[in-house]
Design a protein around this motif. Structure first.
Motif, mmCIF file in Angstrom:
data_model
loop_
_atom_site.group_PDB
_atom_site.id
_atom_site.type_symbol
_atom_site.label_atom_id
_atom_site.label_comp_id
_atom_site.label_asym_id
_atom_site.label_seq_id
_atom_site.Cartn_x
_atom_site.Cartn_y
_atom_site.Cartn_z
ATOM 1 N N GLN A 1 10.757 -35.766 -23.695
ATOM 2 C CA GLN A 1 10.897 -35.817 -22.246
ATOM 3 C C GLN A 1 11.954 -34.831 -21.788
ATOM 4 N N TYR A 98 7.808 -26.477 -18.228
ATOM 5 C CA TYR A 98 6.645 -26.880 -19.005
ATOM 6 C C TYR A 98 6.789 -26.435 -20.453
ATOM 7 N N GLU A 108 2.420 -29.613 -20.990
ATOM 8 C CA GLU A 108 3.099 -30.739 -20.343
ATOM 9 C C GLU A 108 4.029 -30.205 -19.274
ATOM 10 N N TYR A 110 6.909 -30.948 -16.253
ATOM 11 C CA TYR A 110 7.956 -31.852 -15.799
ATOM 12 C C TYR A 110 8.435 -31.373 -14.434
#
Length: 121
Positions: A1, A98, A108, A110
């Motif tokens: 994360q 990302y 992914e 963020y």
């Protein structure tokens, strides 16, 4: 994360300047690029500026020559210097980062919480 925290928005007169900051934390070692997007009321979110891991940059045509994106790797922070601001720049500005994960790989993204920039006299 990855966690992204923005700061620096506010109210500025046309022709003025603002600097946005975005501090990244968490699993940041594999981030490919970071950037700024904005969303005005009733409009879709659009890319403003992006800076890659190697320092390469990309800007929206509407901000070229007025905005500058930069990064401080030691502070894990990305900046957006905005000069010659216009009322059309009014929007919520979002920081983005990302990375690609997995064997495919898959992107992914963020996002930060957003910061309001208002350009008005």
């Amino acid at each position: 994360q990855v966690q992204l925290v923005e700061s620096g928005g506010g109210l500025v007169q046309p022709g003025g300047s603002l600097r946005l900051s975005c501090a990244a934390s968490g699993s940041i070692s594999s981030i490919n690029a970071m950037g700024w997007y904005r969303q005005a009321p009733g409009k879709q979110r659009e890319m403003v500026a992006v800076i890659g891991r190697g320092g390469n940059t990309n800007y929206a045509d509407s901000v070229k020559g007025r905005f500058t994106i930069s990064r401080d790797n030691a502070k894990n922070t990305v900046y957006l210097q905005m000069n010659s601001l216009e009322p059309e720049d009014t929007a919520v500005y979002y920081c983005n980062a990302y990375k690609y994960v997995g064997y495919l790989p898959t992107r992914e993204d963020y996002w930060g919480q957003g910061t309001q920039v208002t350009v008005s006299s």
